[in-house]
Design a protein around this motif. Structure first.
Motif, PDB file in Angstrom:
ATOM      1  N   SER A 375      13.855  23.419  28.517  1.00 46.10           N
ATOM      2  CA  SER A 375      12.654  22.727  28.995  1.00 46.10           C
ATOM      3  C   SER A 375      12.967  21.763  30.128  1.00 46.10           C
ATOM      4  O   SER A 375      12.139  20.946  30.508  1.00 46.10           O
ATOM      5  CB  SER A 375      11.987  21.977  27.827  1.00 46.10           C
ATOM      6  N   ILE A 376      14.170  21.835  30.681  1.00 45.26           N
ATOM      7  CA  ILE A 376      14.658  20.985  31.776  1.00 45.26           C
ATOM      8  C   ILE A 376      14.683  19.506  31.342  1.00 45.26           C
ATOM      9  O   ILE A 376      14.439  18.602  32.138  1.00 45.26           O
ATOM     10  CB  ILE A 376      13.840  21.157  33.083  1.00 45.26           C
ATOM     11  N   ASN A 377      14.948  19.279  30.073  1.00 46.30           N
ATOM     12  CA  ASN A 377      15.211  17.918  29.615  1.00 46.30           C
ATOM     13  C   ASN A 377      16.673  17.594  29.915  1.00 46.30           C
ATOM     14  O   ASN A 377      17.571  18.361  29.545  1.00 46.30           O
ATOM     15  CB  ASN A 377      14.954  17.791  28.111  1.00 46.30           C
ATOM     16  N   ILE A 378      16.903  16.473  30.583  1.00 45.99           N
ATOM     17  CA  ILE A 378      18.259  16.115  30.996  1.00 45.99           C
ATOM     18  C   ILE A 378      19.024  15.541  29.807  1.00 45.99           C
ATOM     19  O   ILE A 378      18.574  14.588  29.158  1.00 45.99           O
ATOM     20  CB  ILE A 378      18.238  15.103  32.157  1.00 45.99           C
ATOM     21  N   LEU A 379      20.193  16.121  29.541  1.00 52.27           N
ATOM     22  CA  LEU A 379      21.016  15.699  28.412  1.00 52.27           C
ATOM     23  C   LEU A 379      22.190  14.836  28.854  1.00 52.27           C
ATOM     24  O   LEU A 379      22.648  13.979  28.097  1.00 52.27           O
ATOM     25  CB  LEU A 379      21.528  16.927  27.660  1.00 52.27           C
ATOM     26  N   LEU A 380      22.683  15.075  30.064  1.00 47.84           N
ATOM     27  CA  LEU A 380      23.826  14.316  30.583  1.00 47.84           C
ATOM     28  C   LEU A 380      23.816  14.375  32.107  1.00 47.84           C
ATOM     29  O   LEU A 380      23.510  15.428  32.677  1.00 47.84           O
ATOM     30  CB  LEU A 380      25.137  14.886  30.037  1.00 47.84           C
ATOM     31  N   THR A 381      24.137  13.257  32.723  1.00 49.31           N
ATOM     32  CA  THR A 381      24.279  13.195  34.180  1.00 49.31           C
ATOM     33  C   THR A 381      25.633  12.601  34.514  1.00 49.31           C
ATOM     34  O   THR A 381      25.981  11.518  34.032  1.00 49.31           O
ATOM     35  CB  THR A 381      23.175  12.336  34.822  1.00 49.31           C
ATOM     36  N   MET A 382      26.380  13.310  35.336  1.00 43.86           N
ATOM     37  CA  MET A 382      27.714  12.858  35.755  1.00 43.86           C
ATOM     38  C   MET A 382      27.741  12.730  37.274  1.00 43.86           C
ATOM     39  O   MET A 382      27.364  13.665  37.987  1.00 43.86           O
ATOM     40  CB  MET A 382      28.785  13.853  35.286  1.00 43.86           C
ATOM     41  N   VAL A 383      28.179  11.585  37.771  1.00 40.03           N
ATOM     42  CA  VAL A 383      28.296  11.349  39.208  1.00 40.03           C
ATOM     43  C   VAL A 383      29.751  11.003  39.519  1.00 40.03           C
ATOM     44  O   VAL A 383      30.268   9.995  39.031  1.00 40.03           O
ATOM     45  CB  VAL A 383      27.375  10.212  39.679  1.00 40.03           C
ATOM     46  N   GLY A 384      30.399  11.845  40.300  1.00 39.51           N
ATOM     47  CA  GLY A 384      31.796  11.605  40.638  1.00 39.51           C
ATOM     48  C   GLY A 384      32.685  11.480  39.414  1.00 39.51           C
ATOM     49  O   GLY A 384      33.583  10.644  39.361  1.00 39.51           O
ATOM     50  N   GLY A 385      32.449  12.351  38.424  1.00 42.67           N
ATOM     51  CA  GLY A 385      33.274  12.356  37.224  1.00 42.67           C
ATOM     52  C   GLY A 385      32.938  11.278  36.213  1.00 42.67           C
ATOM     53  O   GLY A 385      33.525  11.243  35.130  1.00 42.67           O
ATOM     54  N   LYS A 386      32.001  10.407  36.523  1.00 46.73           N
ATOM     55  CA  LYS A 386      31.605   9.329  35.621  1.00 46.73           C
ATOM     56  C   LYS A 386      30.262   9.667  34.980  1.00 46.73           C
ATOM     57  O   LYS A 386      29.311  10.019  35.671  1.00 46.73           O
ATOM     58  CB  LYS A 386      31.483   8.012  36.393  1.00 46.73           C
ATOM     59  N   ILE A 387      30.207   9.579  33.651  1.00 49.11           N
ATOM     60  CA  ILE A 387      28.955   9.833  32.955  1.00 49.11           C
ATOM     61  C   ILE A 387      28.032   8.634  33.163  1.00 49.11           C
ATOM     62  O   ILE A 387      28.304   7.526  32.701  1.00 49.11           O
ATOM     63  CB  ILE A 387      29.183  10.090  31.456  1.00 49.11           C
TER      64      ILE A 387
END
Length: 396
Positions: A375-387
């Motif tokens: 359903s395109i619910n975001i479970l995790l976002t990582m930016v430059g290896g950092k959660i």
């Protein structure tokens, strides 16, 4: 080292079971399921069979969660970046509005202070929307700040801020074509927006370096009649001129399903990217809000999933997030998941000329990625290896 397992990688038009190795901020390797079973000295992130893709790239937004970049404070920039990261955005172009020279210089100064922040989505540079636009297509741009391109002013602004990536202007305004040539010389993308141009004027603009249309259908001229003859405008030009790419606010409000489907059928995913055009009202409850700075912005009303002018005569920016855009394109425009993800990752990166550094997950590139469900619910976002964001389940 981080090892991502049980991932269904969405990229390059397909979905495939994958594993990903990350060392510090970079992707070390991407392989099929089980490829890195011997890599045991790692932090393991189990995607649980959910989708993994490059994080969303939003090349046009003004803020979110009560923050607007025109507030020109570090908290406004960082607050908006953190909020949108929770909805899957890993890279963004903070966008200004038509404003005084003093206000623009102030937000440039703050951007320079926070450009390397690590609390939310990464800043790829700035997008200037106006002030050199058509008064007839002002939309929610404050008319008192709209003016013609002044070489002394726009050259000074470009000198003052080396981080400008794109600039939205109306090509039919006197001096705009010369400005576009100047921008191209600086590596800045000139974009057609808030424009009352005719087809012939758009064709001429393309010769001078314009290659993109800002929020198609919003602030764009269409067919007009003069002396009985019909003249196509910016909207028709976007369909007819192959050199032009477009962006659409796919929030389900700005463009209804038939128009989204028309864009997909006759312009296509390869020339289209998705943008939020989000205001400070994104993530906020219905009611009054401010578009632009708290000091000099305009009052708007948030209702029906969009921001409106106080008299409700027109929309005034959106309150969308990138996950909502992808969901809308799948459900209303009937595109595939890989196509929708591409328009939110690789396409915007290519449009702003950064396809060599971002937009796809590849060996050696920054680890900017997201986990999400069907359903395109975001479970995790990582930016430059950092959660930066991780959804907490109720039983955790």
């Amino acid at each position: 080292m981080i090892k991502i397992i049980n991932a269904n990688l969405v990229q390059s038009g397909r979905i495939r079971p994958s594993e990903i190795l990350i060392n510090q901020d970079r992707i070390v390797e991407i392989g099929p399921k089980g490829a890195f079973s011997n890599a045991t000295d790692c932090l393991v992130l189990d995607a649980g069979g959910h989708y993994v893709s490059h994080g969303f790239i939003d090349i046009h937004l003004h803020g979110g969660n009560g923050c607007d970049f025109m507030d020109a404070t570090p908290n406004a920039y960082i607050g908006a970046a953190a909020f949108h990261a929770s909805h899957g955005t890993t890279d963004m172009l903070p966008t200004t509005l038509a404003a005084s020279r003093k206000e623009l210089l102030k937000t440039f100064e703050v951007y320079d202070q926070v450009k390397d922040q690590r609390e939310g989505a990464r800043f790829l540079g700035l997008h200037l929307e106006g002030p050199y636009v058509s008064p007839q297509q002002a939309g929610a741009q404050d008319p008192k700040y709209i003016r013609r391109p002044d070489p002394a002013e726009y050259k000074m602004l470009a000198d003052a801020c080396p981080y400008i990536v794109r600039w939205t202007i109306a090509p039919e305004v006197e001096g705009a074509l010369q400005m576009a040539e100047f921008l191209r010389g600086r590596g800045i993308l000139p974009s057609i927006g808030h424009s009352n141009a005719t087809y012939d004027q758009v064709k001429e603009a393309v010769k001078h370096g314009f290659t993109h249309v800002t929020h198609l259908y919003s602030g764009c001229s269409t067919i007009t009649r003069k002396g009985g003859f019909r003249y196509p405008g910016v909207i028709e030009s976007a369909y007819l001129i192959d050199e032009l790419t477009v962006e659409i606010i796919a929030d389900g409000c700005h463009l209804p399903a038939p128009l989204l489907q028309m864009v997909m059928r006759f312009i296509g995913p390869q020339r289209t990217c998705l943008i939020t055009d989000a205001s400070r009202g994104a993530g906020q409850p219905d009611g009054e809000s401010i578009l632009g700075s708290l000091e000099n912005g305009q009052k708007v009303i948030i209702e029906d999933g969009v921001a409106k002018l106080p008299d409700r005569s027109a929309f005034a920016g959106s309150v969308a997030t990138c996950d909502r855009l992808v969901r809308t394109m799948i459900n209303m425009a009937h595109v595939s998941l890989p196509e929708a993800i591409d328009m939110m990752t690789a396409r915007p990166a290519a449009i702003i000329g950064k396809e060599d550094v971002t937009g796809t997950l590849e060996k050696g590139r920054l680890a900017d990625l997201i986990f999400f469900d069907e359903s395109i619910n975001i479970l995790l976002t990582m930016v430059g290896g950092k959660i930066i964001y991780r959804k907490v389940e109720k039983n955790e």
